[in-house]
Design a protein around this motif. Structure first.
Motif, PDB file in Angstrom:
ATOM      1  N   GLY A  60       8.733   1.748 -12.313  1.00 49.94           N
ATOM      2  CA  GLY A  60       9.478   1.265 -11.147  1.00 49.94           C
ATOM      3  C   GLY A  60       8.559   0.758 -10.050  1.00 49.94           C
ATOM      4  O   GLY A  60       8.815  -0.280  -9.436  1.00 49.94           O
ATOM      5  N   GLY A  61       7.467   1.466  -9.792  1.00 46.80           N
ATOM      6  CA  GLY A  61       6.501   1.026  -8.785  1.00 46.80           C
ATOM      7  C   GLY A  61       5.818  -0.266  -9.172  1.00 46.80           C
ATOM      8  O   GLY A  61       5.590  -1.148  -8.328  1.00 46.80           O
ATOM      9  N   ARG A  62       5.484  -0.398 -10.455  1.00 46.76           N
ATOM     10  CA  ARG A  62       4.859  -1.649 -10.914  1.00 46.76           C
ATOM     11  C   ARG A  62       5.822  -2.826 -10.760  1.00 46.76           C
ATOM     12  O   ARG A  62       5.422  -3.911 -10.347  1.00 46.76           O
ATOM     13  CB  ARG A  62       4.434  -1.515 -12.377  1.00 46.76           C
ATOM     14  N   LEU A  63       7.090  -2.616 -11.084  1.00 40.69           N
ATOM     15  CA  LEU A  63       8.078  -3.685 -10.921  1.00 40.69           C
ATOM     16  C   LEU A  63       8.242  -4.062  -9.455  1.00 40.69           C
ATOM     17  O   LEU A  63       8.300  -5.249  -9.100  1.00 40.69           O
ATOM     18  CB  LEU A  63       9.420  -3.272 -11.517  1.00 40.69           C
ATOM     19  N   LEU A  64       8.320  -3.063  -8.583  1.00 39.29           N
ATOM     20  CA  LEU A  64       8.468  -3.330  -7.156  1.00 39.29           C
ATOM     21  C   LEU A  64       7.237  -4.042  -6.599  1.00 39.29           C
ATOM     22  O   LEU A  64       7.377  -4.989  -5.813  1.00 39.29           O
ATOM     23  CB  LEU A  64       8.723  -2.024  -6.410  1.00 39.29           C
ATOM     24  N   CYS A  65       6.051  -3.627  -7.006  1.00 33.43           N
ATOM     25  CA  CYS A  65       4.830  -4.313  -6.548  1.00 33.43           C
ATOM     26  C   CYS A  65       4.791  -5.752  -7.052  1.00 33.43           C
ATOM     27  O   CYS A  65       4.333  -6.653  -6.343  1.00 33.43           O
ATOM     28  CB  CYS A  65       3.586  -3.563  -7.006  1.00 33.43           C
ATOM     29  N   GLY A  66       5.264  -5.979  -8.256  1.00 32.23           N
ATOM     30  CA  GLY A  66       5.323  -7.350  -8.778  1.00 32.23           C
ATOM     31  C   GLY A  66       6.263  -8.223  -7.956  1.00 32.23           C
ATOM     32  O   GLY A  66       5.944  -9.378  -7.653  1.00 32.23           O
TER      33      GLY A  66
ATOM     34  N   ARG B 210       5.183 -11.483  -5.733  1.00 32.30           N
ATOM     35  CA  ARG B 210       5.832 -12.800  -5.861  1.00 32.30           C
ATOM     36  C   ARG B 210       6.371 -13.267  -4.511  1.00 32.30           C
ATOM     37  O   ARG B 210       6.231 -14.442  -4.154  1.00 32.30           O
ATOM     38  CB  ARG B 210       6.966 -12.733  -6.884  1.00 32.30           C
ATOM     39  N   HIS B 211       6.982 -12.346  -3.771  1.00 30.43           N
ATOM     40  CA  HIS B 211       7.510 -12.689  -2.444  1.00 30.43           C
ATOM     41  C   HIS B 211       6.373 -13.113  -1.507  1.00 30.43           C
ATOM     42  O   HIS B 211       6.501 -14.091  -0.767  1.00 30.43           O
ATOM     43  CB  HIS B 211       8.266 -11.488  -1.863  1.00 30.43           C
ATOM     44  N   ARG B 212       5.266 -12.413  -1.553  1.00 27.14           N
ATOM     45  CA  ARG B 212       4.118 -12.743  -0.711  1.00 27.14           C
ATOM     46  C   ARG B 212       3.563 -14.122  -1.073  1.00 27.14           C
ATOM     47  O   ARG B 212       3.251 -14.931  -0.195  1.00 27.14           O
ATOM     48  CB  ARG B 212       3.041 -11.671  -0.870  1.00 27.14           C
ATOM     49  N   LEU B 213       3.474 -14.423  -2.365  1.00 27.73           N
ATOM     50  CA  LEU B 213       2.966 -15.736  -2.783  1.00 27.73           C
ATOM     51  C   LEU B 213       3.930 -16.855  -2.394  1.00 27.73           C
ATOM     52  O   LEU B 213       3.492 -17.950  -2.019  1.00 27.73           O
ATOM     53  CB  LEU B 213       2.699 -15.742  -4.289  1.00 27.73           C
TER      54      LEU B 213
ATOM     55  N   ALA C 224       0.833  -1.206   0.000  1.00 25.90           N
ATOM     56  CA  ALA C 224       0.000   0.000   0.000  1.00 25.90           C
ATOM     57  C   ALA C 224       0.870   1.260   0.000  1.00 25.90           C
ATOM     58  O   ALA C 224       0.587   2.215  -0.738  1.00 25.90           O
ATOM     59  CB  ALA C 224      -0.923   0.000   1.218  1.00 25.90           C
ATOM     60  N   TRP C 225       1.915   1.268   0.826  1.00 29.63           N
ATOM     61  CA  TRP C 225       2.816   2.431   0.854  1.00 29.63           C
ATOM     62  C   TRP C 225       3.559   2.586  -0.464  1.00 29.63           C
ATOM     63  O   TRP C 225       3.780   3.703  -0.936  1.00 29.63           O
ATOM     64  CB  TRP C 225       3.791   2.327   2.021  1.00 29.63           C
ATOM     65  N   VAL C 226       3.966   1.469  -1.063  1.00 29.91           N
ATOM     66  CA  VAL C 226       4.659   1.531  -2.359  1.00 29.91           C
ATOM     67  C   VAL C 226       3.725   2.109  -3.423  1.00 29.91           C
ATOM     68  O   VAL C 226       4.126   2.971  -4.219  1.00 29.91           O
ATOM     69  CB  VAL C 226       5.183   0.137  -2.775  1.00 29.91           C
ATOM     70  N   LEU C 227       2.465   1.667  -3.432  1.00 32.42           N
ATOM     71  CA  LEU C 227       1.513   2.197  -4.414  1.00 32.42           C
ATOM     72  C   LEU C 227       1.260   3.688  -4.203  1.00 32.42           C
ATOM     73  O   LEU C 227       1.223   4.461  -5.163  1.00 32.42           O
ATOM     74  CB  LEU C 227       0.189   1.430  -4.324  1.00 32.42           C
TER      75      LEU C 227
END
Length: 193
Positions: A161-167, A171-174, A27-30
């Protein structure tokens, strides 16, 4: 088809026992991505537009009209019935620079113009040949166009950059979810029945 229920706004910011730390980080990253995208896009676009408009205004002030003379006959025919007033060919002209020296160069003239024809030449402060400066309206249009392109380009950087970081966070969360699920259900691969 799965039922999704009503969409809850700002769900990542609400208290929820099922909310994980990764949801809060995402949420903070977005939020940071959208703020940076808007701020960087608007400020870069505005700066570029102002720079272009100021440069063209300086050209309108510094560039001057000088009377020149066509040195040789321009190529083409002067056929008044078929020639369009916008048709132009390159012709060699001569003019006097501000320091008193004679200068020559090539500009666009009417086809078939004879040698000695007076022509309008635009020069800079030094006396070099330049094109006619843009009007104030043309400068505003160009500045708006350039500012829009620069703003969109600058806004794309934090957005990508934000989209890459959220991706990566997703992946880490999954992956963490797979580890937790494997711990909870070690016999999950067996089939019953």
């Amino acid at each position: 088809m799965a039922f999704r229920g009503p969409r809850v706004w700002l769900w990542r910011w609400r208290r929820n026992p099922l909310k994980r730390r990764a949801d809060t980080v995402e949420a903070w990253v977005l939020l940071g991505t959208w703020l940076l995208t808007a701020l960087l896009g608007v400020s870069a676009g505005h700066a570029a537009a102002r720079s272009v408009e100021n440069g063209m205004a300086r050209e309108r002030v510094e560039w001057t009209v000088v009377r020149g003379v066509l040195v040789e006959k321009a190529p083409g025919r002067t056929d008044r019935e078929t020639a369009d007033s916008r048709d132009r060919v390159w012709g060699t002209v001569r003019w006097v620079a501000p320091d008193g020296t004679r200068a020559t160069g090539q500009i666009r003239v009417a086809p078939g113009s004879v040698a000695g024809t007076p022509v309008t030449v635009w020069t800079d402060r030094v006396g070099r040949l330049v094109s006619e400066p843009a009007t104030a309206a043309e400068a505003r249009l160009r500045a708006t166009f350039v500012g829009g392109l620069v703003g969109l380009s600058a806004a794309a950087m934090p957005l990508v950059g934000g989209r890459l970081l959220c991706g990566r966070l997703r992946r880490h969360r999954l992956d963490r979810w797979d580890v937790a699920w494997a711990r909870f259900d070690p016999l999950g691969d067996r089939r019953t029945g």
